[in-house]
Design a protein around this motif. Structure first.
Motif, short mmCIF file in Angstrom:
data_model
loop_
_atom_site.label_atom_id
_atom_site.label_comp_id
_atom_site.label_asym_id
_atom_site.label_seq_id
_atom_site.Cartn_x
_atom_site.Cartn_y
_atom_site.Cartn_z
N THR A 122 -0.18 -18.34 -5.65
CA THR A 122 1.27 -18.40 -5.49
C THR A 122 1.70 -17.19 -4.67
O THR A 122 0.98 -16.20 -4.63
CB THR A 122 2.01 -18.33 -6.84
OG1 THR A 122 1.56 -17.16 -7.54
CG2 THR A 122 1.76 -19.56 -7.69
N PHE A 123 2.85 -17.29 -4.04
CA PHE A 123 3.34 -16.15 -3.26
C PHE A 123 3.93 -15.11 -4.21
O PHE A 123 4.76 -15.42 -5.06
CB PHE A 123 4.40 -16.59 -2.25
CG PHE A 123 4.84 -15.47 -1.33
CD1 PHE A 123 4.13 -15.18 -0.18
CD2 PHE A 123 5.96 -14.70 -1.65
CE1 PHE A 123 4.52 -14.14 0.65
CE2 PHE A 123 6.35 -13.66 -0.81
CZ PHE A 123 5.63 -13.38 0.33
N ARG A 124 3.50 -13.89 -4.09
CA ARG A 124 3.95 -12.80 -4.95
C ARG A 124 4.58 -11.74 -4.07
O ARG A 124 3.90 -11.08 -3.29
CB ARG A 124 2.71 -12.22 -5.63
CG ARG A 124 2.91 -11.70 -7.02
CD ARG A 124 1.57 -11.18 -7.52
NE ARG A 124 1.63 -9.74 -7.71
CZ ARG A 124 2.10 -9.16 -8.79
NH1 ARG A 124 2.54 -9.90 -9.80
NH2 ARG A 124 2.15 -7.86 -8.90
N PRO A 125 5.93 -11.59 -4.16
CA PRO A 125 6.58 -10.60 -3.30
C PRO A 125 5.97 -9.21 -3.51
O PRO A 125 5.62 -8.86 -4.62
CB PRO A 125 8.04 -10.62 -3.76
CG PRO A 125 8.20 -11.93 -4.45
CD PRO A 125 6.88 -12.28 -5.04
N PHE A 126 5.84 -8.49 -2.40
CA PHE A 126 5.23 -7.16 -2.47
C PHE A 126 6.16 -6.15 -1.80
O PHE A 126 6.78 -6.44 -0.79
CB PHE A 126 3.88 -7.19 -1.75
CG PHE A 126 3.23 -5.84 -1.68
CD1 PHE A 126 2.73 -5.23 -2.82
CD2 PHE A 126 3.12 -5.14 -0.47
CE1 PHE A 126 2.14 -3.97 -2.77
CE2 PHE A 126 2.54 -3.89 -0.41
CZ PHE A 126 2.04 -3.31 -1.56
N THR A 127 6.23 -4.98 -2.38
CA THR A 127 7.06 -3.93 -1.80
C THR A 127 6.33 -2.59 -1.90
O THR A 127 5.51 -2.39 -2.79
CB THR A 127 8.44 -3.84 -2.49
OG1 THR A 127 9.07 -2.63 -2.07
CG2 THR A 127 8.31 -3.83 -4.00
N LEU A 128 6.67 -1.71 -0.96
CA LEU A 128 6.09 -0.36 -1.02
C LEU A 128 7.00 0.59 -1.80
O LEU A 128 6.72 1.77 -1.89
CB LEU A 128 5.87 0.18 0.39
CG LEU A 128 4.62 -0.32 1.09
CD1 LEU A 128 4.52 0.23 2.49
CD2 LEU A 128 3.37 0.06 0.31
#
Ligand SMILES: Nc1ncnc2c1ncn2[C@@H]1O[C@H](COP(=O)(O)OP(=O)(O)OP(=O)(O)O)[C@@H](O)[C@H]1O
Ligand SMILES: [Mg+2]
Length: 313
Positions: A305-311
């Motif tokens: 599934t698409f898992r939002p990623f952030t720095l």
């Protein structure tokens, strides 16, 4: 500004103020780049083209943009501001490494599947340029960049206690695509280190950069990146033949380093299988390895599934 005017101005300039003026230096910079850029010279006389290329390098290397300009070990990277990076060898002794990068990128672009070419930088042009003031000749690689890229060093800094394996998963998968693409084209990257793996967090993009240390399978990696000697599998330090398994071992190391203590047992076992001491016992087919990784990930986490990623966690 006309090309001949720009060349004259650059050749005569002794200081940055001569070159850019003091009134509107950013505008002058853009005018000079516009007048000197090879794309705009069409079928100009080769001598004019060469003079323009020299002048262009002087302009970009003297220009200190507020936007990030990278200073690497081998090269300085100057952001053109129009999606292009000018990668200029810092020491003329490294011109051959720059030529190596250009050869590798051309080869990949020629033999690689177009669907995957976004995983490596696009080479626009490669040319030698002479600094008119010092007479030093430096090789220049012009690369297209994409906005919003961050290296795995940045990722690690954002997640010092270890990255969630589900975030590492897409980086690992795409890194294997970049390797599969290169290896099929007959190119071993030779320096798969965190600083050379760039990710675009929003779209889950991955770009593998810096092909200066690349080699053919069975050839020798030309040098180790200083300060990173312990990242390499044994064949590189021993100056023995490298192969796709060299890149696979280094890519794996990047991933376990990112996840740290959060690496699940199953992925640890998978990683161990990619890092055998001898090149001959390591996997050498990145595409096949990608399928195996997908199976492990599926067992661990179920369907993708698409898992939002952030720095900025
Ligand atoms: N095509 C590209 N698009 C965006 N950023 C790039 C690109 N190529 C390089 N960079 C950035 O510039 C840095 C240095 O580039 P590169 O590794 O090619 O040169 P280098 O002289 O070997 O530098 P270093 O010693 O830092 O590895 C990279 O780590 C990356 O952050
Ligand atoms: Mg580098």
């Amino acid at each position: 500004m006309r090309t001949d005017e720009a060349i004259r101005l650059v050749t005569a300039a002794r200081t940055d103020a001569d070159l850019f003026g003091t009134q509107e230096p950013a505008r002058r910079y853009r005018e000079l780049v516009g007048a000197l850029h090879p794309d705009r010279l069409g079928a100009a006389d080769p001598l004019v083209r060469a003079a323009a290329a020299d002048a262009l390098v002087t302009v970009t290397t003297r220009w200190r943009t507020p936007a990030p300009t990278y200073a690497g070990d081998v090269a300085d990277l100057h952001d053109h501001g129009d999606g292009r990076l000018l990668k200029v060898a810092r020491h003329p002794g490294d011109n051959d490494l720059m030529a190596r990068e250009a050869r590798a990128l051309r080869r990949i672009a020629e033999h690689g599947d177009a669907r995957h070419l976004a995983y490596v930088p696009r080479l626009v042009d490669s040319y030698p340029a002479r600094d008119p003031s010092s007479g030093v000749q430096r090789q220049v690689n012009e690369l297209v960049t994409v906005p919003g890229l961050h290296s795995l060093d940045d990722v690690r800094r954002a997640y010092p206690d270890g990255l969630d394996p589900r975030d590492a998963a897409w980086m690992w998968r795409r890194l294997l695509v970049a390797l599969g693409l290169a290896h099929r084209a007959g190119v071993v990257h030779g320096a798969v280190l965190p600083r050379h793996v760039l990710v675009e967090p929003d779209a889950h993009g991955v770009v593998l950069v810096d092909w200066c240390f690349s080699a053919e399978p069975g050839g020798l990696v030309p040098a180790l990146v200083p300060g990173h000697e312990d990242w390499y599998p044994p064949e590189v330090a021993a100056k023995r033949q490298c192969g796709p398994g060299t890149d696979i071992a280094m890519a794996t190391r990047c991933m376990t380093w990112l996840m740290g203590d959060r690496t699940p047992r199953e992925l640890r076992a998978f990683a161990d299988g990619c890092q055998g001491t001898a090149l001959a016992i390591r996997p050498d087919d990145a595409w096949r390895l990608l399928r195996e990784l997908d199976e492990v990930l599926h067992r661990l986490y179920g369907p993708r599934t698409f898992r939002p990623f952030t720095l900025n966690p």
